[in-house]
Design a protein around this motif. Structure first.
Motif: not given
Length: 145
Positions: A87-113
């Motif tokens: 992902l070569t742009v900052e999160l605030n440069q993306l425009v969420l058109h579909e879905g409730w939210d978007m965010d970056l997650a760490t591998i620890e958060q992914i392991k947590q589920g």
């Protein structure tokens, strides 16, 4: 598997974190209120590469330059064509058109589920298949490129 639903999804990563989409919490979609990856269904006769670019443009207004195939994850629900790119742009440069939210997650958060959403004011689970895909990807070390 030819009668299965085919989808193309993207692992987009930045600084050892992964972009997730919190799916809308509406009952008529697959995995409502779960964190997943951006992407979507292939149109009849559509190539997964093209479908993913179309879906990413529709969902977040962004297409990565170098989408590479990571793998294919078929199950009873769908055949998932999985791609990856930085992902070569900052999160605030993306425009969420579909879905409730978007965010970056760490591998620890992914392991947590699960992952907190400020916008949706709660903790929501990851789609189990997405958790497996991201953990496989992390193990493959492709995310360090």
């Amino acid at each position: 598997m030819s009668n299965s639903v085919h989808v193309a999804i993207a692992i987009l990563y930045q600084n050892n974190q992964f972009l997730l989409q919190l799916r809308d919490n509406i009952p008529n979609i697959v995995h409502p209120g779960h964190w997943g990856l951006f992407g979507g269904h292939l149109e009849p006769g559509e190539n997964p590469d093209i479908a993913l670019q179309r879906e990413l443009l529709e969902e977040i207004g962004y297409i990565p330059l170098n989408l590479l195939k990571f793998g294919c994850y078929p199950d009873a629900q769908a055949v998932r064509h999985v791609y990856h790119a930085p992902l070569t742009v900052e999160l605030n440069q993306l425009v969420l058109h579909e879905g409730w939210d978007m965010d970056l997650a760490t591998i620890e958060q992914i392991k947590q589920g699960s992952r907190h959403s400020q916008k949706a004011e709660g903790v929501y689970p990851l789609v189990p298949t997405v958790q497996k895909i991201l953990l496989d990807f992390q193990k493959s070390k492709l995310s360090e490129n």
